[in-house]
Design a protein around this motif. Structure first.
Motif, short mmCIF file in Angstrom:
data_model
loop_
_atom_site.label_atom_id
_atom_site.label_comp_id
_atom_site.label_asym_id
_atom_site.label_seq_id
_atom_site.Cartn_x
_atom_site.Cartn_y
_atom_site.Cartn_z
N PRO A 1 0.84 -1.20 0.00
CA PRO A 1 0.00 0.00 0.00
C PRO A 1 0.88 1.25 0.00
CG PRO A 1 -0.67 -1.52 1.75
CD PRO A 1 0.61 -2.05 1.18
N ALA A 2 0.39 2.31 -0.66
CA ALA A 2 1.17 3.55 -0.75
C ALA A 2 0.94 4.39 0.52
CB ALA A 2 0.77 4.32 -2.00
N TYR A 3 1.47 3.88 1.64
CA TYR A 3 1.27 4.57 2.93
C TYR A 3 1.80 6.00 2.90
CZ TYR A 3 0.15 0.09 5.25
OH TYR A 3 -0.43 -1.08 5.63
N GLU A 4 2.84 6.21 2.07
CA GLU A 4 3.50 7.52 2.07
C GLU A 4 2.59 8.63 1.54
OE1 GLU A 4 4.18 4.98 0.18
OE2 GLU A 4 4.17 5.66 -1.91
N VAL B 1 3.65 -8.85 7.03
CA VAL B 1 4.78 -8.46 7.89
C VAL B 1 5.50 -7.23 7.30
CG1 VAL B 1 7.07 -9.22 8.71
CG2 VAL B 1 5.10 -10.74 8.89
N ARG B 2 5.66 -7.23 5.99
CA ARG B 2 6.26 -6.07 5.30
C ARG B 2 5.45 -4.80 5.61
NH1 ARG B 2 4.50 -6.27 -0.53
NH2 ARG B 2 2.62 -5.70 0.60
N ASP B 3 4.11 -4.88 5.48
CA ASP B 3 3.26 -3.70 5.70
C ASP B 3 3.36 -3.21 7.14
OD1 ASP B 3 2.61 -4.12 3.10
OD2 ASP B 3 0.54 -4.74 3.44
N ILE B 4 3.38 -4.14 8.08
CA ILE B 4 3.50 -3.75 9.49
C ILE B 4 4.81 -2.98 9.68
CG2 ILE B 4 3.83 -4.64 11.85
CD1 ILE B 4 2.04 -7.07 10.97
N GLY B 5 5.86 -3.47 9.03
CA GLY B 5 7.17 -2.83 9.14
C GLY B 5 7.21 -1.46 8.49
N LEU B 6 6.38 -1.24 7.48
CA LEU B 6 6.39 0.06 6.78
C LEU B 6 5.76 1.17 7.62
CD1 LEU B 6 5.31 -1.01 3.16
CD2 LEU B 6 7.52 -0.07 3.85
N LEU B 7 4.92 0.78 8.57
CA LEU B 7 4.19 1.79 9.35
C LEU B 7 5.00 2.20 10.58
CD1 LEU B 7 0.63 0.27 9.01
CD2 LEU B 7 1.28 2.62 8.39
N PRO B 8 5.06 3.52 10.83
CA PRO B 8 5.86 3.98 11.97
C PRO B 8 5.12 3.88 13.30
CG PRO B 8 4.89 5.84 10.80
CD PRO B 8 4.46 4.61 10.07
N THR B 9 3.88 3.39 13.29
CA THR B 9 3.02 3.50 14.47
C THR B 9 3.24 2.37 15.48
OG1 THR B 9 1.35 2.27 13.25
CG2 THR B 9 1.19 4.66 13.17
N PRO B 10 3.03 2.65 16.78
CA PRO B 10 3.20 1.59 17.79
C PRO B 10 2.02 0.63 17.84
CG PRO B 10 2.54 3.65 18.85
CD PRO B 10 2.74 3.97 17.40
N VAL B 11 0.86 1.06 17.30
CA VAL B 11 -0.33 0.20 17.31
C VAL B 11 -0.74 -0.11 15.87
CG1 VAL B 11 -2.73 -0.03 18.06
CG2 VAL B 11 -1.13 1.32 19.43
N ILE B 12 -1.00 -1.38 15.62
CA ILE B 12 -1.47 -1.81 14.30
C ILE B 12 -2.85 -2.42 14.46
CG2 ILE B 12 -1.10 -3.42 12.37
CD1 ILE B 12 1.10 -1.33 12.45
N GLY C 1 -1.79 2.48 12.95
CA GLY C 1 -1.71 2.24 11.50
C GLY C 1 -2.59 1.06 11.13
N PHE C 2 -3.02 1.02 9.86
CA PHE C 2 -3.91 -0.04 9.39
C PHE C 2 -3.17 -1.00 8.44
CE2 PHE C 2 -8.11 2.66 9.59
CZ PHE C 2 -8.11 2.54 10.97
N VAL C 3 -3.42 -2.29 8.66
CA VAL C 3 -2.86 -3.33 7.79
C VAL C 3 -3.97 -4.36 7.56
CG1 VAL C 3 -1.19 -5.26 7.72
CG2 VAL C 3 -0.48 -3.04 8.62
N VAL C 4 -3.97 -4.99 6.38
CA VAL C 4 -4.96 -6.01 6.15
C VAL C 4 -4.27 -7.36 5.99
CG1 VAL C 4 -5.32 -6.14 3.64
CG2 VAL C 4 -7.28 -6.02 5.11
N SER C 5 -4.85 -8.42 6.60
CA SER C 5 -4.24 -9.75 6.46
C SER C 5 -5.21 -10.75 5.82
CB SER C 5 -3.76 -10.28 7.82
OG SER C 5 -4.81 -10.81 8.59
N ALA C 6 -6.48 -10.35 5.68
CA ALA C 6 -7.45 -11.24 5.03
C ALA C 6 -8.67 -10.43 4.62
CB ALA C 6 -7.88 -12.35 5.98
#
Ligand code: B12
Ligand code: SF4
Length: 428
Positions: free
Chosen positions: A174-177, A230-241, A196-201
């Protein structure tokens, strides 16, 4: 080709507020427009921008003027559908082609079969929207599968898409930037934490009568490869996903692989995810494993506290299982955000019983909505004739669009009291 992806402003109207001055029921939530980030991420080679009107409500006109998009593509839930039309009208006046997508477009595509929109994307749009943009860029006009070209005055016709893994996710991310300037808006207000938001399913293996999720995947449950998550989680600077899935644990084996991958990657973040109560009861070890990987809170759709009412909703679950799941999660130490649905048929003692259930079982944060026949659902087919409020602005899930059994004001006062009580006792 320049594509402007638009997230409507917070909208939706409130009957309790407008008729009775009760302003504590309507809720404003915040979060990044992940659907638009996912679409933009897969539009490599095209110039894209996101206009998030929830974060910057007055920015649309300026974005149209400055960015001069060829395509304006708008997302939205049902209570935003009228606002989507208004935005599309303005985009058309600026000379852009317009595309509707998102949950309302997927549940009731015919609604957007009007002059304001040129195309409607039905269901997951990651691949189909790219295919549409490629076609348009090449001078074509035909819609790929999963996309309808509008035909105002005539029924919408399109080739339904058979959604597969490629529609669900993978590369690119996702283009989080694109929303980095708004990131300070995307907060978990209650705790003052950035989220931050991530989708897994996508989708859900179940098929509850009131739920509109089915339209997104044609009823399929599709998981995103764990490496991408895991990549998307890593891209987000936030402490909560917040995992945005309708049902993160719909495939327990996938959920376990994801948990292992998060642990192996050494990720130290807090997670919030949706789970069904029967999954918790069946897989307590998986929940423990996730707790150790950072799962702090789960959102569970308990919906009702009576088996009969759960059956009416086709929830395929029982109240005793809900109660057992609460106790399992308390023992494990995972916070419970519980979704409950009050029926417009509720009488005073139904409100009391629900209040008592929430307090006795120590649901950490109850989220209470009103049973709403959303267009495109079986509930809508069943109750269509009883609907007294048709204006979609009121489909926020916090208004009774069916007649209430109690006098309406009394219904909303008891509803507001239930919410107040829940917030007073919240443990979050
Ligand atoms: C995150 C979320 C939010 C965020 C949205 C963040 C944002 N956009 O700014 C916030 C917290 C703000 C929010 C608010 C609300 N939400 Co909400 N939300 C969700 C949630 C949990 C996830 C949606 C999501 O982003 N998924 C991840 C993305 C990647 O998937 P997606 O949205 O399906 O997108 C794909 C396709 O739909 C499609 N697509 C989507 N948009 C577009 C646009 C275009 C142009 C194209 C081509 C394709 C396309 O392609 C995408 C990628 O494949 C869903 C439940 C769920 N699990 O789906 C509820 C959900 C969408 N929300 C819901 C509701 C009711 C609300 C509120 C009304 C709640 C309230 N009572 O106030 C408000 C509405 C806001 C308002 N105007 O007041 C309902 C919608 C029901 C309906 N039919 O209306 C849902 C389904 C939950 C439920 N209870 O059933 N929500
Ligand atoms: S379990 Fe939840 S996501 Fe699945 S169909 Fe039922 S309400 Fe929808």
């Amino acid at each position: 080709m320049r594509i402007l992806l638009v997230n409507p402003p917070n909208c939706g109207r409130s009957i309790p507020e407008e008729r009775y001055g009760i302003d504590s029921i309507k809720q404003i939530f915040r979060g990044e427009p992940l659907a638009l980030e996912v679409l933009a991420g897969n539009l490599e080679g095209f110039e894209t921008a996101i206009c998030d009107l929830k974060a910057a409500p007055d920015s649309f006109t300026a974005d149209l003027e400055d960015f001069r998009p060829d395509i304006v593509a708008v997302t939205g839930v049902t209570c935003e559908a009228n606002t989507m039309l208004r935005l599309a009208r303005q985009a058309k006046e600026a000379g852009a082609l317009t595309v509707a997508g998102g949950i309302h477009a997927s549940s009731d595509p015919e609604f957007f079969n009007r002059a304001e929109f040129d195309y409607v994307v039905v269901g997951l749009g990651r691949q189909s929207f790219r295919e549409l943009v490629e076609t348009l860029a090449a001078g074509g006009r035909d819609a790929p599968s999963g996309v309808a070209r509008t035909s105002p005055g005539r029924p919408l016709s399109f080739a339904p898409r058979r959604f597969s893994a490629a529609d669900a996710g993978g590369d690119p991310p996702p283009a989080y930037e694109l929303v980095r300037n708004h990131r300070s808006h995307y907060r978990l207000e209650r705790l003052g934490l950035d989220m931050g938001f991530v989708v897994s399913a996508y989708g859900c293996p179940f098929d509850c009568d009131f739920c509109c999720i089915k339209g997104l995947t044609g009823g399929r449950y599709l998981t995103v490869p764990v490496e991408s998550v895991v990549r998307d989680i890593g891209l987000l600077p936030t402490p909560v996903i917040r995992l945005l899935d309708a049902n993160t644990f719909g495939d327990p084996a996938h959920a376990e692989r994801l948990c292992d991958a998060i642990t192996t990657a050494g990720i130290k973040k807090n997670f919030l995810a949706d789970v069904r109560s029967d999954t918790v009861v069946r897989h307590p070890e998986l929940m423990k494993k996730w707790r150790d990987a950072g799962l702090k809170a789960v959102i569970i759709g308990f919906e009702e506290i009576d088996d009969e009412r759960l059956a009416e909703l086709n929830k395929k679950n029982r109240s005793a299982v809900n109660t057992e799941a609460i106790s399992v999660l308390h023992d494990i130490g995972i916070t419970i955000i519980g979704d409950f649905i009050i029926s417009p048929d509720y009488e005073e003692d139904d409100f009391e019983r629900l209040g008592r259930y929430i307090a006795d079982n120590r649901v950490d944060l109850p989220m209470i909505t009103v049973l709403t026949p959303l267009p495109g659902t079986r509930l809508h087919q069943r109750l269509r004739d009883r609907i007294v409020v048709d204006d979609l602005d009121f489909y926020t899930l916090t208004n009774a669009v069916l007649p209430t059994k109690l006098p309406e004001e009394k219904f909303y006062r008891l509803y507001a009291e239930l919410i107040r009580e829940g917030h007073r006792n919240a443990r979050l």
